[in-house]
Design a protein around this motif. Structure first.
Motif, mmCIF file in Angstrom:
data_model
loop_
_atom_site.group_PDB
_atom_site.id
_atom_site.type_symbol
_atom_site.label_atom_id
_atom_site.label_comp_id
_atom_site.label_asym_id
_atom_site.label_seq_id
_atom_site.Cartn_x
_atom_site.Cartn_y
_atom_site.Cartn_z
ATOM 1 N N ARG A 1 41.292 46.008 49.531
ATOM 2 C CA ARG A 1 42.716 46.368 49.511
ATOM 3 C C ARG A 1 43.270 46.099 48.116
ATOM 4 O O ARG A 1 42.778 45.234 47.401
ATOM 5 C CB ARG A 1 43.487 45.539 50.534
ATOM 6 C CG ARG A 1 43.161 45.930 51.965
ATOM 7 C CD ARG A 1 43.528 44.821 52.889
ATOM 8 N NE ARG A 1 42.523 43.774 52.700
ATOM 9 C CZ ARG A 1 41.909 43.119 53.660
ATOM 10 N NH1 ARG A 1 42.232 43.333 54.886
ATOM 11 N NH2 ARG A 1 41.000 42.214 53.421
ATOM 12 N N LYS A 2 44.342 46.823 47.789
ATOM 13 C CA LYS A 2 44.932 46.684 46.450
ATOM 14 C C LYS A 2 46.441 46.531 46.556
ATOM 15 O O LYS A 2 47.089 47.138 47.406
ATOM 16 C CB LYS A 2 44.590 47.901 45.609
ATOM 17 C CG LYS A 2 45.134 47.840 44.189
ATOM 18 C CD LYS A 2 44.681 49.015 43.376
ATOM 19 C CE LYS A 2 45.350 50.261 43.855
ATOM 20 N NZ LYS A 2 45.793 51.182 42.848
ATOM 21 N N MET A 3 46.986 45.701 45.675
ATOM 22 C CA MET A 3 48.432 45.518 45.562
ATOM 23 C C MET A 3 48.774 45.552 44.065
ATOM 24 O O MET A 3 48.069 44.959 43.253
ATOM 25 C CB MET A 3 48.827 44.156 46.159
ATOM 26 C CG MET A 3 50.303 43.838 46.020
ATOM 27 S SD MET A 3 50.785 42.347 46.929
ATOM 28 C CE MET A 3 50.129 41.058 45.899
ATOM 29 N N TYR B 1 39.881 35.198 40.956
ATOM 30 C CA TYR B 1 39.324 35.602 39.670
ATOM 31 C C TYR B 1 40.419 36.364 38.939
ATOM 32 O O TYR B 1 41.158 37.127 39.548
ATOM 33 C CB TYR B 1 38.114 36.512 39.858
ATOM 34 C CG TYR B 1 36.996 35.856 40.622
ATOM 35 C CD1 TYR B 1 35.987 35.182 39.959
ATOM 36 C CD2 TYR B 1 36.962 35.903 42.016
ATOM 37 C CE1 TYR B 1 34.959 34.569 40.659
ATOM 38 C CE2 TYR B 1 35.943 35.298 42.729
ATOM 39 C CZ TYR B 1 34.950 34.635 42.050
ATOM 40 O OH TYR B 1 33.937 34.032 42.751
ATOM 41 N N SER B 2 40.501 36.163 37.652
ATOM 42 C CA SER B 2 41.523 36.843 36.877
ATOM 43 C C SER B 2 40.882 37.513 35.670
ATOM 44 O O SER B 2 40.131 36.879 34.927
ATOM 45 C CB SER B 2 42.576 35.831 36.408
ATOM 46 O OG SER B 2 43.567 36.475 35.643
ATOM 47 N N PHE C 1 35.991 42.300 46.055
ATOM 48 C CA PHE C 1 37.170 41.488 46.316
ATOM 49 C C PHE C 1 37.859 41.912 47.611
ATOM 50 O O PHE C 1 37.922 43.095 47.921
ATOM 51 C CB PHE C 1 38.159 41.598 45.147
ATOM 52 C CG PHE C 1 37.565 41.152 43.851
ATOM 53 C CD1 PHE C 1 37.442 39.810 43.565
ATOM 54 C CD2 PHE C 1 37.102 42.081 42.934
ATOM 55 C CE1 PHE C 1 36.877 39.382 42.380
ATOM 56 C CE2 PHE C 1 36.539 41.665 41.739
ATOM 57 C CZ PHE C 1 36.415 40.308 41.461
ATOM 58 N N ASP C 2 38.380 40.934 48.340
ATOM 59 C CA ASP C 2 39.197 41.249 49.509
ATOM 60 C C ASP C 2 40.484 41.921 49.050
ATOM 61 O O ASP C 2 40.941 42.881 49.655
ATOM 62 C CB ASP C 2 39.530 39.985 50.298
ATOM 63 C CG ASP C 2 38.304 39.405 50.979
ATOM 64 O OD1 ASP C 2 37.409 40.182 51.372
ATOM 65 O OD2 ASP C 2 38.237 38.175 51.120
ATOM 66 N N TYR C 3 41.055 41.391 47.973
ATOM 67 C CA TYR C 3 42.294 41.931 47.419
ATOM 68 C C TYR C 3 42.164 42.075 45.913
ATOM 69 O O TYR C 3 41.728 41.154 45.233
ATOM 70 C CB TYR C 3 43.486 41.010 47.702
ATOM 71 C CG TYR C 3 43.810 40.915 49.158
ATOM 72 C CD1 TYR C 3 44.623 41.869 49.769
ATOM 73 C CD2 TYR C 3 43.287 39.892 49.937
ATOM 74 C CE1 TYR C 3 44.905 41.808 51.115
ATOM 75 C CE2 TYR C 3 43.577 39.828 51.290
ATOM 76 C CZ TYR C 3 44.381 40.782 51.873
ATOM 77 O OH TYR C 3 44.655 40.725 53.201
ATOM 78 N N LEU C 4 42.570 43.213 45.415
ATOM 79 C CA LEU C 4 42.703 43.430 43.987
ATOM 80 C C LEU C 4 44.197 43.473 43.718
ATOM 81 O O LEU C 4 44.900 44.346 44.235
ATOM 82 C CB LEU C 4 42.048 44.754 43.565
ATOM 83 C CG LEU C 4 42.218 45.131 42.101
ATOM 84 C CD1 LEU C 4 41.478 44.137 41.202
ATOM 85 C CD2 LEU C 4 41.729 46.552 41.864
#
Length: 132
Positions: free
Chosen positions: A81-83, A16-17, A57-60
């Motif tokens: 988690r976030k990156m 998703y964006s 979300f698994d990753y943001l």
């Protein structure tokens, strides 16, 4: 660009964006520089993050100006988690279209490199573990 790049690694990823303050169009320069490396970015209207607050979300993955420490993530965005991929916005300071395209190409390459590492070292391993 980040969404299209990550999607190019694996069409089966659920991606998703959205933005905190999205622009009202996709830049033709972004479409052009991604096309140079064989990634199709379609014209669309960037979405606002509030369209996805019902998801976790698994990753943001955040992309844009500033550092991870200065980025203010709304509390309604749920993630494990976030990156952050930080760079200066090329649309803020450019003299002409050629300079803008050059800066966008540099950013494209940085995003590609970071997301390729992320996909190969983290996502693929998680997919493999899930499929055991």
């Amino acid at each position: 660009m980040a969404e299209a790049i990550l999607r190019s690694f694996d069409k089966n990823l659920e991606i998703y964006s959205a933005g905190i303050d999205p622009v009202d169009h996709i830049s033709p320069v972004a479409i052009e520089v991604l096309g140079e490396i064989g990634i199709e970015l379609k014209l669309s209207v960037p979405q606002h993050y509030s369209n996805f607050t019902h998801l976790e979300f698994d990753y943001l993955i955040t992309v844009g100006d500033g550092t991870n420490e200065h980025l203010k993530i709304p509390q309604t965005i749920k993630y494990k988690r976030k990156m952050h991929l930080g760079f200066q916005n090329p649309y803020s300071h450019f003299k002409n279209r050629n300079e803008l395209k050059e800066k966008c190409s540099e950013i494209r390459d940085e995003i590609y490199s970071e997301l390729e590492y992320f996909y190969e070292r983290i996502i693929k391993k998680e997919i493999a573990i899930t499929n055991l």
